[in-house]
Write a protein that holds these residues in place. Structure first.
Motif: not given
Length: 667
Positions: A612, A615, A618, A640, A642
């Motif tokens: 997380r 993510q 970025k 990024r 998924g």
RNA sequence: GCCGGUGUAGCUCAGUAGGUAGAGCGCCUCUCUUGUAAAGAGGAUGUCGCGGGUUCGACUCCUGUCACCGGCUCCA
């Protein structure tokens, strides 16, 4: 009743129609509820203009229905909504005097002269009053009048009377939005008429308008602000209310959603969230510090641009930040820009100034010895730190700062070489922007304003030559070219590249300027093939323009999700559990050896939390390793979006990232 | 520079009638942690932007100033 013939035009057809005299435009479109106005070309002149649906058709008219969702339709809807807003404002604030109220991109505004500026609660009240007017279904009724009658009728509206005085003259054109109130033709007033025939409100206006207020499907008032009357800071400041209107509730919602999305990309917000830069109060307004992560991006930008300049034949030079003020008299800048330069520091009998531009110093490098035509084009380039005292109200994130870095170059050429050099520079600039993935831009050609000769120096002939050269190159590029009369620098015209930021504001980035004045001022010369002294032309060019501004535009362009070559952290390694950290340290070490920016998340967060975090930061490549990967000598990628790619052998994984960086691709 | 708005913890924000402050995330400590967007427990956050004033008492009211936000004007 004699017959007339008209032509109805639709997107894919033309239909001849015979009808009776006195037929109104709406009768042609009675079966299409989306039509709110008509574009009419009159048979005699062929000129087309927008008309109300109540327009009485004339023989030979070519008529096209204007739907609300079209460009013209939006303008009409928004202009009509602006009227409703003005009516509501005068209802609630009877002393408010009307300014102008044109449609603008995605909305409209109306200016009012009021004693007390509007507050947010006022906007809510005005919206409520507007809804009531809309519900009443007042008709917009066009009425032709004369200057004398209008002036008589509008005694309480001094600004409108001023506009009548400007009608058709240059003044109206120079006042943004004024042409929607008074055009060059006949003067008209629109009455808003209630169903019982009472005139609820009237406004001097050119139209056209919706048939009734009820046809406004969705609107919202956005904000109030101040604006100078007729855009001149010497004039009184009026209070402006901005609003937006759309053909449906859904379209309005989508618009508001787009604004929200754009705000999420705001570089000021992302700069904080991604720990890229800040503006410490202690340093001062408009002065940025780059944090380590922002510093990586800045350095990569600089490295790449420096390398590209060298490849394009530029010599990298260096100049100081301050200089005696005489230099700016020689260049001619000081009389024009004294107000926007930081004030001088006096010592040792001289006034030293912080430099606001680099060109005079490059001129001194040129002049440091005699030059031969064989050296030309001579191209000097540097990252020049310049400081400008931007007015307090205009400082804005990274896009308008007081201290900036220009990737500034000056090409010294013979007049004959100038077109070729400008072509070379434009190709270079556009190529560079594309290398950074920026492609949403247009060109602007800034020329001098002949009515203000004191703002520009040099002969008419020189200006004409310079402008022509720039224009030819700009046109040949095939890009959108927008004229910007009066926008030139005092010493010469320019081509600039304009790019949009997340919230729709456009910013000047690259510039190419043709300058015949500074070579004169600095008495720059070269020895020609004929053995005589000649004066070179200098061509100023900044590719990013301001490194800081370009940085900001890049952040917004990528919404912080940089392509790997620019990403501060290219690979975030995440062990499935603590026991796999050592394995990832080793992979990271190999990646660093290959020149990659890698971090291993060895915090005591759980894996899911680490993903997380990566993510949210970025990071382009998440590199995950657990038992299965270790056994196979592999790692697993998460991107990024998924996407996953599990069990990639370590060597292949490293190569994959190295390749993505080298190709400057987005992943 | 002009008009308006806003400044409370690192971030996002709450704080009612003037009685010296809270939430979530983050941070610190400990426990836990093997597969793709938030483990659990405990702890500390702070000159309420800064300076003056009013008041017994100011985050709260007044004033000045700085910064930011939205516009306008300007932008070599």
């Amino acid at each position: 009743m004699s017959d007339i013939k008209v032509v109805i035009v639709t997107a894919d057809a033309r239909e001849d129609r015979a009808t009776t005299t006195g037929t109104k435009a709406w009768e042609l479109f009675a079966d299409n509820a989306d039509v709110i106005a008509a574009r009419v070309s009159t048979g005699s002149t062929g000129e087309s203009s927008l008309k109300d649906l109540s327009y009485v058709l004339a023989d030979g008219d070519v008529v096209e229905g204007v739907e609300m969702a079209s460009k013209d339709g939006h303008d009409i809807l928004r202009h009509s909504t602006a009227h409703v807003m003005a009516q509501a404002v005068q209802q609630l604030f009877p002393e408010a005097k009307l300014g102008i109220g044109p449609p603008v991109t995605d909305g409209f505004y109306y200016d009012f002269d009021v004693e007390t500026p509007f507050v947010p609660e006022d906007l809510a009240k005005i919206e409520t009053a507007m809804r009531k007017i809309i519900k009443e279904g007042q008709r917009f009724e066009r009425r032709v009048t004369t200057d004398a009658d209008a002036i008589d009728e509008l005694q309480d509206e001094p600004y409108k009377i001023e506009l009548i005085g400007l009608k058709g003259g240059a003044g109206a054109d120079n006042t943004e939005g004024a042409s929607v109130e008074v055009g060059a033709g006949e003067l008209t007033i629109y009455d808003n008429v209630r169903r019982n025939g009472d005139v609820a409100w009237s406004d001097l206006c050119r139209g056209p308008h919706l048939p009734t207020t009820k046809r406004i499907p969705a609107f919202k008032l956005m904000r109030s602000a101040a604006a100078y009357w007729r855009g001149d800071e010497k004039n009184k400041m009026l209070q402006r209310i901005y609003g937006t209107a759309w053909e449906s509730k859904e379209a309005l919602e989508e618009h508001l959603h787009r604004i929200e999305e754009a705000e999420r990309r705001d570089h000021r917000k992302l700069g904080r969230e991604l720990d890229l830069f800040s503006f410490p109060d202690e340093i001062g307004s408009g002065l940025v510090v780059f944090h380590p992560k922002g510093g990586v991006i800045k350095r990569v930008m600089e490295d790449y641009v420096r390398q590209r300049h060298i490849e394009e034949g530029f010599s990298y030079v260096g100049t100081p930040h301050i200089t005696k003020d005489q230099l700016f008299y020689t260049s001619g800048h000081l009389p024009y820009y004294a107000d926007t330069m930081f004030p001088p520091m006096e010592f040792e009998g001289s006034n030293y100034m912080i430099k606001p531009m680099n060109c005079p110093m490059h001129n001194l490098i040129y002049r440091s010895r005699g030059r031969s035509y064989r050296e030309l084009p001579l191209r000097l380039f540097e990252f020049g730190s310049v400081y400008r005292y931007e007015k307090s109200g205009v400082v804005h994130g990274l896009t308008r700062v007081r201290g900036l870095t220009q990737d500034d170059s000056h090409s010294y050429v013979t007049p004959e070489q100038a077109p070729g050099e400008i072509q070379h520079l434009l190709d270079f600039v556009l190529g560079l922007l594309r290398d950074f993935g920026i492609d949403d831009f247009y060109l602007e050609l800034s020329t001098r304003d002949d009515s203000k000769p004191d703002k520009f120096v040099g002969s008419d002939e020189d200006w004409a030559v310079a402008t022509k050269v720039l224009e030819d190159v700009a046109v040949a590029s095939g890009l959108d070219l927008v004229p910007d009369p009066g926008g030139a620098a005092f010493y010469g015209p320019k081509i600039s590249v304009q790019a949009k930021d997340a919230i729709g504001r456009t910013w000047q980035m690259s510039t190419i300027q043709y300058d015949f004045n500074q070579p004169k001022g600095f008495e720059l010369e070269y020895n020609g093939a004929d053995g005589q002294k000649h004066q070179p032309v200098m061509i100023h060019s900044a590719k990013f323009g301001s490194l800081e501004r370009f940085f900001g535009v890049l952040v917004e362009h990528y919404a912080g999700a940089f392509p790997p070559w620019l990403a501060p952290v290219q690979v975030q390694a995440i062990p499935v559990a603590d026991t796999f950290s050592d394995y990832l340290y080793d992979v990271a070490k190999q990646m660093r050896a290959a020149g990659l920016r890698v971090e291993v998340d060895d915090s005591d967060d759980r894996m899911q939390k680490k993903i997380r975090n990566a993510q949210l930061q970025k990071v382009p490549f998440m590199l995950i390793a657990g038992g299965e990967d270790v056994e196979a000598g592999a790692v697993s990628f998460r991107y990024r979006d998924g996407r996953q790619d599990n069990g990639v052998p370590v060597a292949e994984a490293i190569q994959r990232v190295v390749d993505a960086v080298a190709s400057r691709e987005q992943v």
